[in-house]
Motif scaffolding. Structure first.
Motif, short mmCIF file in Angstrom:
data_model
loop_
_atom_site.label_atom_id
_atom_site.label_comp_id
_atom_site.label_asym_id
_atom_site.label_seq_id
_atom_site.Cartn_x
_atom_site.Cartn_y
_atom_site.Cartn_z
N THR A 46 0.79 -0.93 -0.31
CA THR A 46 -0.38 -0.15 0.16
C THR A 46 0.67 1.49 0.25
OG1 THR A 46 -1.59 -0.94 1.10
CG2 THR A 46 -2.14 1.46 1.34
N TRP A 47 2.09 1.19 0.62
CA TRP A 47 2.38 2.48 0.70
C TRP A 47 3.40 2.93 -0.24
CZ3 TRP A 47 8.44 3.12 2.17
CH2 TRP A 47 8.60 3.80 2.07
N ILE A 48 4.47 1.95 -0.49
CA ILE A 48 5.01 1.54 -1.89
C ILE A 48 4.11 2.11 -3.29
CG2 ILE A 48 6.26 0.97 -3.95
CD1 ILE A 48 7.32 -1.08 -1.85
N TYR A 49 3.09 1.23 -3.35
CA TYR A 49 2.01 1.87 -4.70
C TYR A 49 1.66 3.54 -4.36
CZ TYR A 49 -1.31 2.03 -7.81
OH TYR A 49 -2.28 2.33 -9.07
N ARG A 50 1.08 4.03 -3.25
CA ARG A 50 0.81 5.35 -2.63
C ARG A 50 1.61 6.35 -3.19
NH1 ARG A 50 -3.97 5.50 0.61
NH2 ARG A 50 -2.93 8.57 0.86
N GLN A 51 3.24 5.76 -3.15
CA GLN A 51 4.50 6.36 -4.09
C GLN A 51 3.99 7.32 -4.75
OE1 GLN A 51 5.29 8.81 -0.81
NE2 GLN A 51 4.13 6.83 0.47
N GLY A 52 3.24 6.60 -5.82
CA GLY A 52 3.75 6.90 -6.80
C GLY A 52 2.68 6.16 -8.42
N ILE A 53 1.00 6.72 -7.88
CA ILE A 53 0.37 6.44 -8.33
C ILE A 53 0.79 7.06 -9.89
CG2 ILE A 53 -1.90 7.12 -8.93
CD1 ILE A 53 -1.69 6.60 -5.66
N GLY A 54 0.48 6.93 -10.80
CA GLY A 54 0.38 7.65 -12.29
C GLY A 54 -0.43 8.00 -12.95
N PRO A 55 -0.95 7.96 -14.44
CA PRO A 55 -1.68 8.39 -15.12
C PRO A 55 -1.93 7.45 -15.68
CG PRO A 55 0.47 9.39 -16.06
CD PRO A 55 0.48 8.98 -14.92
N SER A 56 -1.60 6.53 -15.45
CA SER A 56 -2.47 4.93 -16.42
C SER A 56 -3.55 4.42 -16.11
CB SER A 56 -1.53 4.04 -16.56
OG SER A 56 0.24 4.46 -16.60
N ALA A 57 -4.30 3.39 -17.10
CA ALA A 57 -5.26 2.93 -16.19
C ALA A 57 -4.93 2.15 -14.93
CB ALA A 57 -5.85 2.66 -17.39
N THR A 58 -6.37 2.14 -14.12
CA THR A 58 -5.92 1.27 -12.82
C THR A 58 -5.45 -0.27 -13.01
OG1 THR A 58 -7.63 2.67 -11.84
CG2 THR A 58 -7.03 0.40 -10.28
N LEU A 59 -6.30 -1.06 -13.56
CA LEU A 59 -5.76 -2.13 -14.27
C LEU A 59 -4.31 -2.29 -14.67
CD1 LEU A 59 -6.35 -5.40 -14.32
CD2 LEU A 59 -7.20 -4.86 -16.79
N GLY A 60 -3.65 -1.65 -15.53
CA GLY A 60 -2.76 -1.61 -16.30
C GLY A 60 -1.70 -1.67 -15.34
N GLN A 61 -1.30 -0.14 -14.15
CA GLN A 61 -0.64 -0.02 -13.25
C GLN A 61 -0.62 -0.93 -12.39
OE1 GLN A 61 0.00 4.32 -12.60
NE2 GLN A 61 -1.40 4.15 -10.80
N GLY A 62 -2.09 -1.17 -11.91
CA GLY A 62 -2.07 -2.44 -11.30
C GLY A 62 -1.28 -3.99 -11.26
N VAL A 63 -1.17 -4.46 -12.95
CA VAL A 63 -0.32 -5.52 -13.05
C VAL A 63 0.76 -5.02 -13.31
CG1 VAL A 63 -0.42 -6.47 -15.37
CG2 VAL A 63 -2.40 -6.01 -14.22
N ARG A 64 1.37 -3.89 -13.88
CA ARG A 64 2.72 -3.25 -14.09
C ARG A 64 3.57 -3.48 -12.28
NH1 ARG A 64 0.68 -0.60 -17.95
NH2 ARG A 64 0.88 1.34 -16.31
N PHE A 65 2.69 -3.15 -11.34
CA PHE A 65 2.88 -2.75 -9.49
C PHE A 65 3.43 -4.07 -8.96
CE2 PHE A 65 2.85 -1.98 -5.19
CZ PHE A 65 3.86 -1.75 -4.32
N GLY A 66 2.77 -5.14 -9.69
CA GLY A 66 2.86 -6.71 -9.04
C GLY A 66 3.38 -6.98 -10.23
N ILE A 67 3.54 -7.24 -10.93
CA ILE A 67 5.34 -7.70 -11.65
C ILE A 67 6.19 -7.31 -11.15
CG2 ILE A 67 6.35 -7.87 -13.51
CD1 ILE A 67 3.44 -7.84 -15.40
N ALA A 68 6.18 -6.03 -10.71
CA ALA A 68 7.82 -5.16 -10.21
C ALA A 68 8.03 -5.77 -8.95
CB ALA A 68 7.45 -3.81 -10.11
#
Length: 138
Positions: A65-87
């Motif tokens: 939660t903490w790390i994700y909230r540091q870098g929320i970008g303009p991308s679509a939520t699903l794509g951003q979540g998938v990329r974050f999970g892969i990272a």
């Protein structure tokens, strides 16, 4: 750290515990049972240490939660979540199980399943944390 952070952290903690049980308590249970007494602890011994598992799940839930909230970008939520999970999988799951494989006598087949299932778990958690923490417009 606002109300959304705390709610997200708790939801993520519960989700990682549940998904961890699905992966390691159900999908990999038969594989792990073959290793009890050599690589794995007995169920009784492991159950006596379950509070450490809950602490680990809380660390995952709140850290994601903490790390994700540091870098929320303009991308679509699903794509951003998938990329974050892969990272997160490349940062945690993949090196963790590769290191364990080197230093323990874990069979390669089990390690392969751990890598695949837990990486997928992180992608699901990445999508969940993205939906729990939508980008703010304006």
């Amino acid at each position: 750290m606002d109300k959304r952070f705390w709610i997200s952290g708790v939801v993520m903690t519960i989700a990682t515990a549940l998904l961890g049980f699905v992966v390691h308590g159900l999908l990999l249970a038969d594989d792990y049972n073959t290793l009890v007494g050599t690589v794995m602890r007995s169920p009784e011994e492991a159950n006596g240490m379950m509070h450490w598992m809950l602490l680990a799940d809380a660390c995952i839930g709140f850290a994601m939660t903490w790390i994700y909230r540091q870098g929320i970008g303009p991308s679509a939520t699903l794509g951003q979540g998938v990329r974050f999970g892969i990272a997160v999988a490349f940062l945690t799951v993949i090196p963790q199980f590769l290191i364990y494989w080197v230093v323990t006598k874990m069979p390669a087949g089990i390690v392969h399943k751990q890598l695949v299932f837990d990486s997928l778990r992180m992608v699901v958690l990445g999508v969940l944390v993205a939906y729990l923490n939508p980008r703010r417009t304006g």
